[in-house]
Design an enzyme around this catalytic site. Sequence first.
Site, PDB file in Angstrom:
ATOM      1  N   ASP A  36      31.022  34.753   1.511  1.00 57.18           N
ATOM      2  CA  ASP A  36      31.271  35.553   2.717  1.00 57.18           C
ATOM      3  C   ASP A  36      30.110  36.497   3.051  1.00 57.18           C
ATOM      4  OD1 ASP A  36      32.727  36.439   4.867  1.00 57.18           O
ATOM      5  OD2 ASP A  36      33.945  37.845   3.720  1.00 57.18           O
ATOM      6  N   HIS A  53      24.014  31.774   8.096  1.00 58.60           N
ATOM      7  CA  HIS A  53      24.591  30.582   7.455  1.00 58.60           C
ATOM      8  C   HIS A  53      23.499  29.763   6.752  1.00 58.60           C
ATOM      9  CE1 HIS A  53      28.431  31.539   9.008  1.00 58.60           C
ATOM     10  NE2 HIS A  53      28.183  31.235  10.270  1.00 58.60           N
ATOM     11  N   THR A  82      40.485  26.253   7.013  1.00 61.75           N
ATOM     12  CA  THR A  82      41.248  25.640   8.110  1.00 61.75           C
ATOM     13  C   THR A  82      41.339  26.626   9.287  1.00 61.75           C
ATOM     14  OG1 THR A  82      43.199  26.330   6.844  1.00 61.75           O
ATOM     15  CG2 THR A  82      42.664  24.010   6.795  1.00 61.75           C
ATOM     16  N   ARG A  87      36.532  29.870  15.410  1.00 62.31           N
ATOM     17  CA  ARG A  87      35.226  30.438  15.779  1.00 62.31           C
ATOM     18  C   ARG A  87      34.658  29.705  17.006  1.00 62.31           C
ATOM     19  NH1 ARG A  87      32.212  32.522  10.411  1.00 62.31           N
ATOM     20  NH2 ARG A  87      34.053  33.491   9.526  1.00 62.31           N
ATOM     21  N   LEU A 147      27.696  19.677 -14.133  1.00 65.85           N
ATOM     22  CA  LEU A 147      28.504  20.591 -13.329  1.00 65.85           C
ATOM     23  C   LEU A 147      29.321  19.846 -12.275  1.00 65.85           C
ATOM     24  CD1 LEU A 147      28.926  23.696 -12.428  1.00 65.85           C
ATOM     25  CD2 LEU A 147      27.239  23.158 -10.680  1.00 65.85           C
ATOM     26  N   ARG A 210      40.089  40.392  -0.416  1.00 66.21           N
ATOM     27  CA  ARG A 210      41.234  39.489  -0.219  1.00 66.21           C
ATOM     28  C   ARG A 210      40.821  38.075  -0.603  1.00 66.21           C
ATOM     29  NH1 ARG A 210      40.032  41.487   5.127  1.00 66.21           N
ATOM     30  NH2 ARG A 210      38.532  40.083   6.094  1.00 66.21           N
ATOM     31  N   SER A 212      41.954  35.217   1.175  1.00 67.07           N
ATOM     32  CA  SER A 212      41.817  34.395   2.382  1.00 67.07           C
ATOM     33  C   SER A 212      42.238  32.930   2.218  1.00 67.07           C
ATOM     34  CB  SER A 212      40.376  34.454   2.901  1.00 67.07           C
ATOM     35  OG  SER A 212      40.008  35.778   3.150  1.00 67.07           O
ATOM     36  N   GLU A 223      40.228  36.083 -13.091  1.00 67.49           N
ATOM     37  CA  GLU A 223      39.726  37.456 -12.972  1.00 67.49           C
ATOM     38  C   GLU A 223      38.990  37.547 -11.635  1.00 67.49           C
ATOM     39  OE1 GLU A 223      40.178  39.969 -15.112  1.00 67.49           O
ATOM     40  OE2 GLU A 223      41.418  38.651 -16.345  1.00 67.49           O
TER      41      GLU A 223
HETATM   42  C1  FPP Z   1      31.559  33.189   5.755  1.00 68.80           C
HETATM   43  O1  FPP Z   1      30.693  34.162   6.278  1.00 68.80           O
HETATM   44  C2  FPP Z   1      30.816  31.963   5.627  1.00 68.80           C
HETATM   45  C3  FPP Z   1      31.126  30.795   6.238  1.00 68.80           C
HETATM   46  C4  FPP Z   1      32.294  30.609   7.126  1.00 68.80           C
HETATM   47  C5  FPP Z   1      30.266  29.630   6.066  1.00 68.80           C
HETATM   48  C6  FPP Z   1      29.816  29.368   4.662  1.00 68.80           C
HETATM   49  C7  FPP Z   1      28.784  28.341   4.697  1.00 68.80           C
HETATM   50  C8  FPP Z   1      27.662  28.389   3.990  1.00 68.80           C
HETATM   51  C9  FPP Z   1      27.313  29.434   3.006  1.00 68.80           C
HETATM   52  C10 FPP Z   1      26.686  27.301   4.214  1.00 68.80           C
HETATM   53  C11 FPP Z   1      26.453  26.457   3.037  1.00 68.80           C
HETATM   54  C12 FPP Z   1      27.588  25.608   2.687  1.00 68.80           C
HETATM   55  C13 FPP Z   1      27.483  24.315   2.429  1.00 68.80           C
HETATM   56  C14 FPP Z   1      28.640  23.552   1.886  1.00 68.80           C
HETATM   57  C15 FPP Z   1      26.261  23.594   2.713  1.00 68.80           C
HETATM   58  P1  FPP Z   1      31.036  34.771   7.695  1.00 68.80           P
HETATM   59  O2  FPP Z   1      30.414  33.931   8.742  1.00 68.80           O
HETATM   60  O3  FPP Z   1      32.533  34.921   7.795  1.00 68.80           O
HETATM   61  O4  FPP Z   1      30.334  36.172   7.633  1.00 68.80           O
HETATM   62  P2  FPP Z   1      30.883  37.511   8.276  1.00 68.80           P
HETATM   63  O5  FPP Z   1      32.219  37.770   7.643  1.00 68.80           O
HETATM   64  O6  FPP Z   1      29.853  38.503   7.875  1.00 68.80           O
HETATM   65  O7  FPP Z   1      30.964  37.284   9.749  1.00 68.80           O
END
Ligand code: FPP
Length: 259
Positions: A36, A53, A82, A87, A147, A210, A212, A223
Amino acid sequence: MWRKWLGTAKQDSVNLSLVEQVKQKPMPQHIAIIMDGNGRWAKKRGMMRSFGHRAGADRLRSIVRTAAELGVSVLTTYAFSTENWKRPAQEVDFLMKLFWEYLDNNIEEMHQNQVKVRFIGKTEELSPALYEKMMAAEKKTANNTGLVLNLAVNYGGRAEIVSAVQKIAQEVKEGTLSVEDITEEALSDRMYTAGLPDPDLLIRPSGDLRISNFLLWQLAYAEFWFTGINWPDFTSEVLLEAILEYQKRDRRFGGLKNK
Ligand code: FPP
């Protein structure tokens, strides 16, 4: 050791004494991470969310390598829930392209390093081309022994439980499962994570406290470790810090304190 570093992205430098310290105690077998804070990270820098991202994908690449080198058995990361379909379409499209690109850029390296890639979630609801690419990545790495990397895409914890319950109901209806055999184990066996140990440690960066809708069933005794650092700033040293903290916890699984 990780055999080959194919890409151009720099791997994190880690403090070796920290690694030694972490290796003194049992490693969490399964680590789950809610990646996040990408959007906030980008916003702070006056950039578009997509930059966050992309930086997040870069972090994932490094953390996968570090987790593998540390001897962690399973790493499960939350990439798209989901609920993330709410967005803007532009962001959703970008993320889908990023998943595609991530596989293009990393599958070979992961394969060479024995990483077994799996997707958890309703991936069949993604575009057929992306779904096929994901299935091909799973197939390619299916016999790897290192892994296990679970990438949660179009994943929801409640939906996963519902789907396990549906499978059980169907089996009872068909007469292949009796009501007495509906146990916790029977449910675990019908989750996406069947056959894998439950997470020992859940990490959530970016300050929100949280879970989520992530791994609701599997996190029963995990943990939790939270940090204010946003995911794009989450280095291997932060991972080591989280593991060190985990190793200090007294896990009782509902039993009595044994210290
Ligand atoms: C949450 O941050 C993040 C996401 C919804 C996207 C997670 C994706 C990646 C880390 C890209 C790499 C993943 C793969 C599988 C290649 P947010 O956008 O909710 O951030 P914010 O809460 O600060 O708005």
